[in-house]
Design an enzyme around this catalytic site. Structure first.
Site, PDB file in Angstrom:
ATOM      1  N   ALA A  20       0.910  -1.092  -0.095  1.00 28.46           N
ATOM      2  CA  ALA A  20      -0.043  -0.007  -0.142  1.00 28.46           C
ATOM      3  C   ALA A  20       0.752   1.275  -0.048  1.00 28.46           C
ATOM      4  O   ALA A  20       1.567   1.540   1.140  1.00 28.46           O
ATOM      5  CB  ALA A  20      -0.934  -0.075   1.248  1.00 28.46           C
ATOM      6  N   THR A  40      -0.094   4.114  -2.528  1.00 31.02           N
ATOM      7  CA  THR A  40      -1.238   4.950  -2.900  1.00 31.02           C
ATOM      8  C   THR A  40      -2.169   5.730  -1.905  1.00 31.02           C
ATOM      9  O   THR A  40      -2.771   4.822  -1.136  1.00 31.02           O
ATOM     10  CB  THR A  40      -1.986   4.627  -4.287  1.00 31.02           C
ATOM     11  N   GLU A  41      -2.326   6.949  -2.147  1.00 31.27           N
ATOM     12  CA  GLU A  41      -3.435   7.589  -0.678  1.00 31.27           C
ATOM     13  C   GLU A  41      -4.104   8.548  -1.795  1.00 31.27           C
ATOM     14  O   GLU A  41      -3.811   8.852  -3.027  1.00 31.27           O
ATOM     15  CB  GLU A  41      -2.449   8.243  -0.018  1.00 31.27           C
ATOM     16  N   GLY A  83      -0.012   9.571  -5.532  1.00 32.81           N
ATOM     17  CA  GLY A  83      -0.018   8.294  -6.240  1.00 32.81           C
ATOM     18  C   GLY A  83       1.303   8.022  -7.313  1.00 32.81           C
ATOM     19  O   GLY A  83       2.117   7.525  -6.733  1.00 32.81           O
ATOM     20  N   SER A  84       1.588   8.844  -8.372  1.00 32.25           N
ATOM     21  CA  SER A  84       2.552   8.706  -9.135  1.00 32.25           C
ATOM     22  C   SER A  84       3.877   9.137  -8.340  1.00 32.25           C
ATOM     23  O   SER A  84       5.019   8.643  -8.524  1.00 32.25           O
ATOM     24  CB  SER A  84       2.483   9.628 -10.487  1.00 32.25           C
ATOM     25  N   GLY A  97     -15.408  -6.172 -35.280  1.00 33.05           N
ATOM     26  CA  GLY A  97     -16.574  -5.250 -35.411  1.00 33.05           C
ATOM     27  C   GLY A  97     -17.621  -5.742 -34.181  1.00 33.05           C
ATOM     28  O   GLY A  97     -16.885  -5.740 -33.173  1.00 33.05           O
ATOM     29  N   GLU A 116       1.744   0.287 -10.717  1.00 31.02           N
ATOM     30  CA  GLU A 116       3.347   0.048 -10.684  1.00 31.02           C
ATOM     31  C   GLU A 116       3.882   1.047 -11.562  1.00 31.02           C
ATOM     32  O   GLU A 116       5.192   0.944 -12.027  1.00 31.02           O
ATOM     33  CB  GLU A 116       3.708  -1.229 -10.973  1.00 31.02           C
ATOM     34  N   GLY A 117       3.182   2.223 -11.464  1.00 27.47           N
ATOM     35  CA  GLY A 117       3.815   3.369 -12.284  1.00 27.47           C
ATOM     36  C   GLY A 117       3.206   3.624 -13.682  1.00 27.47           C
ATOM     37  O   GLY A 117       3.427   2.595 -14.364  1.00 27.47           O
TER      38      GLY A 117
HETATM   39  C1  LIG Z   1      -6.631  -1.490 -10.143  1.00 23.19           C
HETATM   40  C2  LIG Z   1      -5.694  -0.701  -9.424  1.00 23.19           C
HETATM   41  C3  LIG Z   1      -4.987  -1.570  -8.643  1.00 23.19           C
HETATM   42  C4  LIG Z   1      -3.812  -0.933  -7.858  1.00 23.19           C
HETATM   43  N1  LIG Z   1      -3.163  -1.301  -6.995  1.00 23.19           N
HETATM   44  C5  LIG Z   1      -1.995  -0.885  -6.251  1.00 23.19           C
HETATM   45  C6  LIG Z   1      -1.412  -1.329  -5.069  1.00 23.19           C
HETATM   46  O1  LIG Z   1      -1.586  -2.532  -4.708  1.00 23.19           O
HETATM   47  N2  LIG Z   1      -0.939  -0.749  -4.287  1.00 23.19           N
HETATM   48  C7  LIG Z   1      -0.647   0.792  -4.432  1.00 23.19           C
HETATM   49  O2  LIG Z   1       0.006   1.370  -3.720  1.00 23.19           O
HETATM   50  N3  LIG Z   1      -1.233   1.415  -5.688  1.00 23.19           N
HETATM   51  C8  LIG Z   1      -2.036   0.496  -6.529  1.00 23.19           C
HETATM   52  N4  LIG Z   1      -2.568   1.269  -7.482  1.00 23.19           N
HETATM   53  C9  LIG Z   1      -2.626   2.556  -7.599  1.00 23.19           C
HETATM   54  C10 LIG Z   1      -1.696   3.117  -8.806  1.00 23.19           C
HETATM   55  O3  LIG Z   1      -0.476   2.732  -8.580  1.00 23.19           O
HETATM   56  C11 LIG Z   1      -1.721   4.503  -8.989  1.00 23.19           C
HETATM   57  O4  LIG Z   1      -3.201   4.557  -9.623  1.00 23.19           O
HETATM   58  C12 LIG Z   1      -0.933   4.894 -10.226  1.00 23.19           C
HETATM   59  O5  LIG Z   1       0.592   5.193  -9.574  1.00 23.19           O
HETATM   60  C13 LIG Z   1      -1.351   6.457 -10.499  1.00 23.19           C
HETATM   61  O6  LIG Z   1      -1.398   7.429  -9.407  1.00 23.19           O
HETATM   62  P1  LIG Z   1      -2.596   8.293  -9.351  1.00 23.19           P
HETATM   63  O7  LIG Z   1      -3.756   7.416  -9.799  1.00 23.19           O
HETATM   64  O8  LIG Z   1      -2.715   8.965  -8.142  1.00 23.19           O
HETATM   65  O9  LIG Z   1      -2.497   9.171 -10.643  1.00 23.19           O
HETATM   66  P2  LIG Z   1      -1.680  10.550 -10.782  1.00 23.19           P
HETATM   67  O10 LIG Z   1      -0.492  10.400  -9.854  1.00 23.19           O
HETATM   68  O11 LIG Z   1      -2.588  11.690  -9.895  1.00 23.19           O
HETATM   69  O12 LIG Z   1      -1.463  10.894 -12.047  1.00 23.19           O
HETATM   70  C14 LIG Z   1      -2.615  11.191 -12.935  1.00 23.19           C
HETATM   71  C15 LIG Z   1      -2.018  11.431 -14.319  1.00 23.19           C
HETATM   72  O13 LIG Z   1      -1.077  12.300 -14.326  1.00 23.19           O
HETATM   73  C16 LIG Z   1       0.347  11.627 -14.713  1.00 23.19           C
HETATM   74  N5  LIG Z   1       1.475  12.080 -14.285  1.00 23.19           N
HETATM   75  C17 LIG Z   1       1.599  12.215 -12.873  1.00 23.19           C
HETATM   76  N6  LIG Z   1       2.895  12.811 -12.724  1.00 23.19           N
HETATM   77  C18 LIG Z   1       3.475  13.110 -13.995  1.00 23.19           C
HETATM   78  C19 LIG Z   1       4.721  13.517 -14.179  1.00 23.19           C
HETATM   79  N7  LIG Z   1       5.600  13.864 -13.553  1.00 23.19           N
HETATM   80  N8  LIG Z   1       4.949  13.445 -15.617  1.00 23.19           N
HETATM   81  C20 LIG Z   1       3.983  13.387 -16.638  1.00 23.19           C
HETATM   82  N9  LIG Z   1       2.893  12.734 -16.198  1.00 23.19           N
HETATM   83  C21 LIG Z   1       2.535  12.642 -14.942  1.00 23.19           C
HETATM   84  C22 LIG Z   1       0.043  10.061 -14.824  1.00 23.19           C
HETATM   85  O14 LIG Z   1       0.718   9.456 -15.781  1.00 23.19           O
HETATM   86  C23 LIG Z   1      -1.613  10.057 -14.805  1.00 23.19           C
HETATM   87  O15 LIG Z   1      -1.722   9.838 -16.105  1.00 23.19           O
HETATM   88  C24 LIG Z   1      -3.718   0.626  -8.237  1.00 23.19           C
HETATM   89  C25 LIG Z   1      -4.448   1.505  -9.168  1.00 23.19           C
HETATM   90  C26 LIG Z   1      -5.497   0.798  -9.686  1.00 23.19           C
HETATM   91  C27 LIG Z   1      -6.454   1.509 -10.668  1.00 23.19           C
END
Ligand SMILES: Cc1cc2nc3c(=O)[nH]c(=O)nc-3n(C[C@H](O)[C@H](O)[C@H](O)COP(=O)(O)OP(=O)(O)OC[C@H]3O[C@@H](n4cnc5c(N)ncnc54)[C@H](O)[C@@H]3O)c2cc1C
Length: 392
Positions: free
Chosen positions: A118, A120-121, A125-126, A345, A369-370
């Site tokens: 865990a 992500t919050e 995220g990213s 189709g 995973e990014g």
């Molecule tokens: C089904 C599912 C399972 C998951 N499982 C896990 C898990 O087990 N553990 C866990 O910790 N997380 C998990 N995640 C979370 C996942 O890792 C995050 O959703 C992901 O890392 C993106 O974070 P975010 O959704 O907050 O998007 P954001 O970080 O808010 O990004 C939004 C958009 O902006 C883009 N972006 C962000 N920063 C940049 C940058 N510097 N340059 C260019 N573009 C950028 C991103 O690519 C994305 O398109 C899961 C998500 C899903 C949907």
């Protein structure tokens, strides 16, 4: 020379995996439509299959072919069905983190459990350096007191415990972030809801809340915090986990893409459309030409994935290559599954078949995973020799 020709033993293992994957596929639609209903650990036909097809002993993790073999097996399992397979896996992403950064004692105690991871919050995220969940050491009781919220935790319901990322000091950024092993049932650790999703709907993705949740001091991944500060259990140690798991995530998505290609090839064949690999585009039907392009994208992605795994097996750095494989697969599985739908189709979007589901399931390859964007940042930094501060 890199040679990906499987050994006789490996080929037999792949054939066996393919037959068992087809059993999972029979249940794919059911668990897609009944989101969050947990598939049993053993599907009804699996026991009979196991009895008549004894397991083929694999080379162990110490064998250099292990990562490549693992990626091919992942591809085959997910070719059967992504979500049913995911439910039946014992380990989670947290097990990979434990393996990369845990002490021997921690591995002995926790490795038999299914561990989610865990990070992500709602506000992070990213960029994991924005983790806001806190861990504060209570010196009197020798316990960490954890407070915060996590979302989208894969295998979040099934997991016995979690590798949780929390900060000791928000002002320290990445250096302040550590991982903690927290068992389900610990007071203050709640699972308030399951996420509802577009794809991989049978996967139990959950949200976690921690309110004054206390865990022993020794639950910090990598040992006590002074050791962790030097690297193990800290941000860098756990991030290394992704160098192996990213190509495997790519392989899983590619399994779905291969299923889509096989399905489409079969229906083109039934429609009397010949795939002539020796003829130029001018003499092909549009459908055949389009399909062969999709096959080419698939092969390129598969090779980048296997290369990243091969490097891992050889003990060579693969940070950039693992991101290349993930970024390439994340895009190509979408192009391939959508391309197959366009070729077929109405049949492509009908719920009578699994193709539309494979298109939904594979979307996650480019998110968790990014995301693809983050992988491309890592690749650009690697190619241009830029630091994180230069390019973010
Ligand atoms: C089904 C599912 C399972 C998951 N499982 C896990 C898990 O087990 N553990 C866990 O910790 N997380 C998990 N995640 C979370 C996942 O890792 C995050 O959703 C992901 O890392 C993106 O974070 P975010 O959704 O907050 O998007 P954001 O970080 O808010 O990004 C939004 C958009 O902006 C883009 N972006 C962000 N920063 C940049 C940058 N510097 N340059 C260019 N573009 C950028 C991103 O690519 C994305 O398109 C899961 C998500 C899903 C949907």
């Amino acid at each position: 020379m890199i040679d990906f020709t499987p050994s006789k033993n490996d080929q037999a293992a792949f054939d066996r995996a393919r037959a068992s994957a087809l059993i999972c596929r029979k249940y794919a639609r059911y668990y897609d439509e009944n989101e969050h209903e947990m598939a049993p650990e053993t599907l009804p036909e699996t026991e009979a299959f196991m009895a008549s097809h004894p397991e083929i002993p694999p080379p162990g993790p110490e064998d250099s072919s292990y990562p490549t073999r693992l990626s091919r097996l992942s591809m085959i399992h997910y070719w059967g069905d992504y979500t049913v397979r995911l439910q039946r896996e014992r380990g989670g992403l947290g097990n990979a983190a434990l393996s990369a950064a845990g002490t021997d004692e921690q591995k002995k105690k926790w490795m038999g459990l299914c561990l989610a991871m865990a990070i992500t919050e709602p506000g992070c995220g990213s960029d994991p350096s924005r983790v806001a969940t806190t861990a504060v050491l209570d010196e009197e009781t020798d316990e960490w007191v954890i407070n915060g919220e996590k979302i989208f935790v894969t295998t979040g319901i099934r997991a016995d415990a979690v590798v949780l990322w929390a900060t000791l000091d928000r002002s320290a950024g990445r250096a302040g972030i550590k991982s903690f092993l927290v068992e389900k049932g610990t007071p203050g650790f709640d699972v308030p809801h399951k996420e509802k999703k577009l794809g991989i709907r049978a996967d139990d993705t959950a949200a976690y809340v921690f309110r004054d949740c206390r865990v022993p001091r020794g639950n910090l991944l990598g040992g006590d915090e002074t050791i962790a500060r030097k690297g193990s259990g800290g941000f860098r140690g756990v991030m290394k986990t992704f160098n192996m798991t990213r190509p495997l995530t790519a392989a899983m998505g590619l399994g779905l893409a291969e299923a889509a290609l096989d399905f489409t090839r079969e229906h083109l064949d039934e429609a009397g459309i010949t795939l002539d690999y020796t003829a130029g585009p001018a003499t092909q039907t549009a459908a055949a030409e389009r399909f062969m392009r999709l096959e080419g994208i698939f092969e390129a992605s598969k090779l980048t994935t296997m290369q990243a795994c091969w490097l891992a097996g050889e003990g060579k750095p693969n940070n950039m290559e693992s991101s290349v494989s993930k970024a390439h697969a994340g895009g190509s599985v979408r192009v391939i599954t959508q391309g197959c739908i366009e070729i077929l189709g109405a049949m492509g979007i009908s719920r009578e078949h699994l193709l539309e589901k494979w298109m939904r399931d594979c979307r996650i390859t480019d998110i968790y995973e990014g995301t693809g964007e983050i992988q491309r940042l890592i690749i650009a930094r690697g190619l241009l020799d830029y630091t994180r501060a230069d390019l973010k």
